[in-house]
Design a protein around this motif. Structure first.
Motif, PDB file in Angstrom:
ATOM      1  N   TRP A 297     -29.531  71.849  51.307  1.00  0.00           N
ATOM      2  CA  TRP A 297     -29.258  70.258  51.790  1.00  0.00           C
ATOM      3  C   TRP A 297     -29.764  69.328  51.153  1.00  0.00           C
ATOM      4  O   TRP A 297     -29.204  68.414  51.047  1.00  0.00           O
ATOM      5  CB  TRP A 297     -30.446  70.376  53.221  1.00  0.00           C
ATOM      6  CG  TRP A 297     -29.935  71.112  54.371  1.00  0.00           C
ATOM      7  CD1 TRP A 297     -28.698  71.710  54.414  1.00  0.00           C
ATOM      8  CD2 TRP A 297     -30.912  71.895  55.232  1.00  0.00           C
ATOM      9  NE1 TRP A 297     -28.849  72.650  55.505  1.00  0.00           N
ATOM     10  CE2 TRP A 297     -30.033  72.699  55.949  1.00  0.00           C
ATOM     11  CE3 TRP A 297     -32.268  71.532  55.571  1.00  0.00           C
ATOM     12  CZ2 TRP A 297     -30.622  73.551  57.118  1.00  0.00           C
ATOM     13  CZ3 TRP A 297     -32.692  72.562  56.707  1.00  0.00           C
ATOM     14  CH2 TRP A 297     -31.956  73.247  57.287  1.00  0.00           C
TER      15      TRP A 297
ATOM     16  N   ASP B 122     -23.408  74.557  58.478  1.00  0.00           N
ATOM     17  CA  ASP B 122     -24.972  74.037  57.802  1.00  0.00           C
ATOM     18  C   ASP B 122     -25.089  74.085  56.293  1.00  0.00           C
ATOM     19  O   ASP B 122     -25.990  73.559  55.974  1.00  0.00           O
ATOM     20  CB  ASP B 122     -25.972  74.327  58.952  1.00  0.00           C
ATOM     21  CG  ASP B 122     -26.073  75.932  58.543  1.00  0.00           C
ATOM     22  OD1 ASP B 122     -25.668  76.688  57.701  1.00  0.00           O
ATOM     23  OD2 ASP B 122     -27.121  76.646  59.262  1.00  0.00           O
TER      24      ASP B 122
ATOM     25  N   GLY C 150     -30.019  68.631  58.501  1.00  0.00           N
ATOM     26  CA  GLY C 150     -30.671  69.833  58.353  1.00  0.00           C
ATOM     27  C   GLY C 150     -31.990  69.911  58.962  1.00  0.00           C
ATOM     28  O   GLY C 150     -32.179  70.794  59.698  1.00  0.00           O
TER      29      GLY C 150
END
Lengths: 305, 328
Positions: A96, A246, A254
């Motif tokens: 992320w 994701d 996230g």
């Protein structure tokens, strides 16, 4: 809230501070510190730093300490929290972080390039429709992101581009505020006679922009880059709408999903807290480093004359 | 600046060769005329693709609906048809959207004045003489600007959460009552606080920048006339930064009506924030939760129009007022 308190105290105290130099007619002592304004600013600073101080401390707590001890005192679990965060889903947190850096870095770079070339064109040339183009682009600032984001999603879905890096990058490349700043900086930094001199020396228009105009605009362009970097780094709505995988999430999304899961498993709170701390470190560091040679004032379009 | 002196030098040099310059410009006139359009090409294409087209598409969708024939099974049973303004009338009579709008107006009535009031106060304090620690406090107050709204909401959310908040810990130890910040009226304050915390610093910088652009001579005259710092602030500084105050107000109204990330982030921490707490959340919910993109599009258009009406309405009032003041 402390900001309210600050306002009140200032309102009561300011006349008193003002009365002092008026009553004593002589020259006021030079070295005296303006006490009330300093105090008001310090209160504001404490209010603004409080959540940051809290997260720094809370990130050092182990899961048990978090719920049982005063969270403004340091704990003993920072290394464990860090290890847990890194281990979580094979280090997806760092993915992320990397994604955010990619979206914000590349997005801001592209955005700065578009803003620079458009701002330069609007500042240096006189041409038909100049003000119309500028005003229409500027009106883009007023468009609420939601009226854009949902149809953008539906349109990108038709092009089969949703849930991709491009779907988060492309809609943010054109920044109306960036174009506005680009024009202001170009007007201030690139004098018409320098452009004219370039033409006399036989340089083409692109060459004049790239070799003469662009270097002169650099301080302004750093500002546009920072502004866009922060805007994209902080963006939530667009990735929230565009992405479902994701692995492609930016930091904000996230951490949000992590918190949403934490609702059922409070053990994840320590991960969210540690993750939040690590997520704010890069931007704070960026501003601390950059403020040595760059002024915050530039952000509001201020140009020294 | 040294750059300026260099430029005037070049200008003088250039004007000496003016006749040649003119002929040169004429020779390359075509490319000079075409250049700005070429330079603006990327911006215009992006604007058409990511602004004009989506807005047009949203308006188009808002006038459409899906018509279901029979049981809605089989191909051709569901077809998209024109529906006129029915999505709009449905949205405007939707009590959830209206309630969301009222919630956000209440929220905005707290956020905008407090945030801009504090920003103005801090900017004036920074601009005061003999004030200390300005570079530290300025940076500290500006710092929240660098923190994403989601993370700001996360941090404050935890500070509001009785099980981890240090405030509740202290209240508990002191045996004092512990208010629930994540419900009812306090929820508005809790949410407003997040926005105020995040937005004050940036607005402070905007106002401070315009304060510093006031020439010093203006103060010198006022000081000689015996004005106190407070009088200078109220009578000279605030009126002179009025344009930037109007601008910050204008953008704050727009941003406030778009609130989405902060209440969405608080949802996992409390049951009091519904999925339709703000109008924008309602649009999201209808588009992706209920898969009704047509009514979501109509609502989005309504929000956009309402935002523009409110923000430009404010701008008109502000301008009319400043004209009145000039006339006086």
């Amino acid at each position: 809230m402390s900001s309210l308190a600050a306002q009140n105290s200032a309102r009561e105290a300011a006349p008193a501070a003002g009365a002092a130099p008026g009553t004593t007619q002589g020259p006021p002592p030079r070295r005296r510190v303006a006490f009330v304004p300093t105090l008001v600013l310090l209160l504001g600073a404490v209010y603004c730093l409080l959540p940051v101080a809290w997260v720094v401390m809370a990130a050092t707590k182990s899961g048990k300490e978090l719920f049982s001890t005063l969270t403004l005192l340091p704990g003993t679990g920072f290394a464990d929290n860090l290890a847990d965060l890194t281990a979580y889903r094979d280090g997806i947190y760092w993915q992320w972080m990397g994604n955010s850096a990619l979206y914000a870095g590349l997005g801001a770079l592209l955005s700065t390039a578009v803003s620079a070339v458009s701002g330069y064109a609007l500042a240096v040339y006189r041409f038909r429709g100049r003000e119309t183009v500028f005003n229409i682009l500027l009106a883009g600032v007023l468009m609420p992101p939601v009226i854009l984001a949902i149809p953008q999603y539906l349109l990108l879905a038709k092009a089969d581009l949703t849930d991709s890096y491009a779907s988060v990058l492309l809609p943010l490349v054109l920044s109306p505020y960036g174009v506005y700043l680009g024009r202001i900086y170009a007007t201030a930094a690139v004098p018409a006679d320098v452009v004219e001199a370039g033409r006399m020396d036989g340089a083409g228009e692109w060459r004049i922009f790239a070799r003469i105009g662009l270097p002169m605009m650099v301080p302004g362009l750093v500002t546009i880059f920072l502004f866009q970097f922060v805007a994209i780094w902080n963006n939530f709505l667009l990735p929230y709408i565009m992405l479902s995988d994701d692995e492609k999430f930016p930091m904000t999304l996230g951490l949000f999903t992590l918190l949403a899961q934490g609702n059922s498993q409070p053990a994840l709170y320590t991960l969210v807290i540690t993750g939040s701390l690590l997520a704010i470190v890069p931007l704070i560091a960026l501003f601390l480093v950059i403020q040595r040679f760059w002024s915050l004032d530039l952000l509001s379009g201020a140009v020294k004359s | 600046m040294s750059g300026t002196t260099m430029n005037t030098g070049k200008a003088a040099h250039g004007s000496g060769r003016a006749p040649r310059a003119r002929s040169r410009t004429r020779a390359t006139g075509g490319s000079v005329r075409r250049a700005p359009y070429a330079f603006l090409f990327p911006a215009v294409v992006l604007f058409l693709l990511f602004f004009v087209l989506p807005i047009g598409y949203a308006v188009y969708l808002s006038l459409r609906k899906v018509e279901v024939k029979g049981l809605g099974l089989g191909s051709g049973a569901r077809s998209e048809v024109w529906t006129g303004l029915s999505n709009y009338t449905a949205a405007l009579s939707d009590s959830e959207l209206v309630n969301g709008a009222l919630r956000v107006l209440g929220y905005g009535a707290i956020v905008v004045p407090v945030m801009l009031g504090s920003a103005l106060l801090f900017a004036l304090m920074l601009d005061t003489e003999r004030v200390r620690l300005t570079s530290f406090t300025r940076l500290a107050i500006f710092l929240p600007y660098a923190i994403p709204g989601v993370i700001a909401a996360l941090l404050w959310g935890f500070l509001y959460l009785p099980s981890v908040s240090p405030f509740y810990f202290l209240l508990d130890k002191a045996g004092l009552p512990q208010p629930d910040l994540l419900d009812g009226g306090p929820l508005f304050i809790a949410l407003s606080n997040i926005a105020i915390w995040g937005g004050t610093g940036f607005n402070m910088i905007v106002i401070y920048t315009s304060l510093r652009s006031i020439p010093v001579e203006v103060y010198e005259a006022a000081k000689l006339d015996g004005c106190s710092p407070l009088q200078i602030a109220l009578r000279i500084k605030i009126p002179m930064v009025a344009p930037s105050l109007v601008l910050t107000f204008f953008f704050s109204i727009i941003a406030t009506l778009q609130v989405f990330a902060e209440p969405t982030t608080l949802r996992p921490l409390t049951n009091s924030v519904s999925t339709t707490w703000s109008p924008l959340m309602k649009v999201y919910q209808d588009a992706f939760g209920n898969n009704d993109i047509y009514s979501a599009a109509a609502q989005a258009v309504i929000i956009a129009v309402a935002t523009l009406v409110l923000s430009f309405g404010f701008l008109r009032v502000a301008n009319a007022r400043s004209k009145q003041e000039e006339a006086r």
